[in-house]
Design a protein around this motif. Sequence first.
Motif, mmCIF file in Angstrom:
data_model
loop_
_atom_site.group_PDB
_atom_site.id
_atom_site.type_symbol
_atom_site.label_atom_id
_atom_site.label_comp_id
_atom_site.label_asym_id
_atom_site.label_seq_id
_atom_site.Cartn_x
_atom_site.Cartn_y
_atom_site.Cartn_z
ATOM 1 N N ALA A 42 3.602 -6.075 2.964
ATOM 2 C CA ALA A 42 4.771 -5.211 2.759
ATOM 3 C C ALA A 42 5.454 -5.519 1.434
ATOM 4 O O ALA A 42 6.113 -4.668 0.861
ATOM 5 N N THR A 43 5.303 -6.745 0.946
ATOM 6 C CA THR A 43 5.968 -7.156 -0.277
ATOM 7 C C THR A 43 5.121 -6.855 -1.514
ATOM 8 O O THR A 43 5.613 -6.341 -2.515
ATOM 9 N N ASN A 44 3.844 -7.196 -1.416
ATOM 10 C CA ASN A 44 2.987 -7.120 -2.603
ATOM 11 C C ASN A 44 2.217 -5.808 -2.726
ATOM 12 O O ASN A 44 1.584 -5.560 -3.742
ATOM 13 N N VAL A 90 4.336 -9.759 6.043
ATOM 14 C CA VAL A 90 5.354 -9.908 4.999
ATOM 15 C C VAL A 90 4.708 -9.758 3.619
ATOM 16 O O VAL A 90 5.228 -9.055 2.744
ATOM 17 N N PRO A 114 5.649 -0.442 -2.528
ATOM 18 C CA PRO A 114 5.451 -1.033 -1.205
ATOM 19 C C PRO A 114 6.656 -0.751 -0.313
ATOM 20 O O PRO A 114 7.795 -0.920 -0.742
#
Lengths: 83, 360
Positions: B202-204, B199, B245
């Motif tokens: 994929a987010t940062n 997570v 991202p």
Amino acid sequence: MTTVPEHAVDALDRARTDAQLTHGELFLRYFELGGMSSALQVEAFCYGALEPSDHDHDIIAHAINERFSEFGQNHPIAYSDDP
Amino acid sequence: MTPPGNPGSLGDFEVAVRYSEKAAVVAVRGEVDLITVPHLAGVIDAVVDRGPTTVVLDVGGVTFMGAGGLGVIASALRRLEPGGGRLVLRGSSPFLRRLLGITGLDTVSEIEDTVAPPDVLPAALTQELVRATAFPADTDVVDSALRLVVALAQMVVQHADGISISLNRHGRLATVAASDQTVSSMDAEQYEAGEGPCVDAATNGRSFHAVSLSDETRWPDFTPKALGLGINAILSTPLLMEGRPAGAINMYSRTTRAFAGHDQQLASAFATEASLILTHASAGPAEEDLTARLTDSLRIRQVIAQAQGIVMCREGAGAEEAYAALRHMAVSQGRTFTELATEVVASVRRQGREPGDHRA
């Protein structure tokens, strides 16, 4: 007449970006949650070009907040009826 | 002489054939790719036509073999088998043997263990993939290309017990390719907990490496679940679509400190390949995909409207008042609006089925 302060409207688009939602994705979520405004209107609400009703603001806020909670954050965007 | 890299050039590709009493030895050197594979197919066809009982395919000098090369091996087998002939592979690398294993060709051809040449570079294989997806593609094509990336990464990254690719689709993370079920569950646990290396990557848009999960403090909800499934190290590397991202490639290992610098370089190489596939294919969502999403949206919207109507009846509330009441309930119970609305509607259906209920 809306009671949502201007800075809160401004905050919507920043929150949308922080939540990594495109305008299109945000509109789909808003639409799912029962929102009645068009995609263009929702985009204008985000930028502060149009002022949403409390109801519209709260739907958009909730769409973004649900996205944040997918990241484990607890509802950072205020609703119009928050104490 | 053709300069190297010129389209149509055979590069250092060479095929040499030697005949002994009953066997033909076909020695191949260089890259067996889209350009050279027809030449190899032609030579092998001609050799098989002469009817030897054994064809030895010496691939010790092969530096790259794509899907076309495997096709040549398969077709040689098909032609030799009916006449009682056999195919022997000589000098295949561990990498090629694993490819043959995946395609089932290892069970029908004989593989001689001789000198193992250096492993084929993974990048060379994925270049073919990128070529194949170098145009706007629909979701199915992208997904199958990404599944192939996962399969290749699984072969090459020795310390990974499982690999997956997560993508952000319509604002939600989903696993589009996974080497096995445990890996899918690992990903799903992270989506549900809203935390974990996958997570975060994929987010940062940067890598997250859990070197040793038992010492990990960053993901308190997710970590015990991973340890419970026997996972001790995770390396999640971000995928970028046009620089933003878009997801992550996740490598899981049962071994603490499994992923060293070499594995991180490989992870980054595969992430780059997957990102290229995504960027090439990102001309916009496929129409079918969009239709499915809209159908879904309409269904959710309807359930929410029904729940709103139910609350209006129960509480004598106005539409917006009822909506706000549902939202308060969802927030205070830590559930999504859709989950709550679905349950409100279901509760009325249950009441309606209760015996002795005489409402219309």
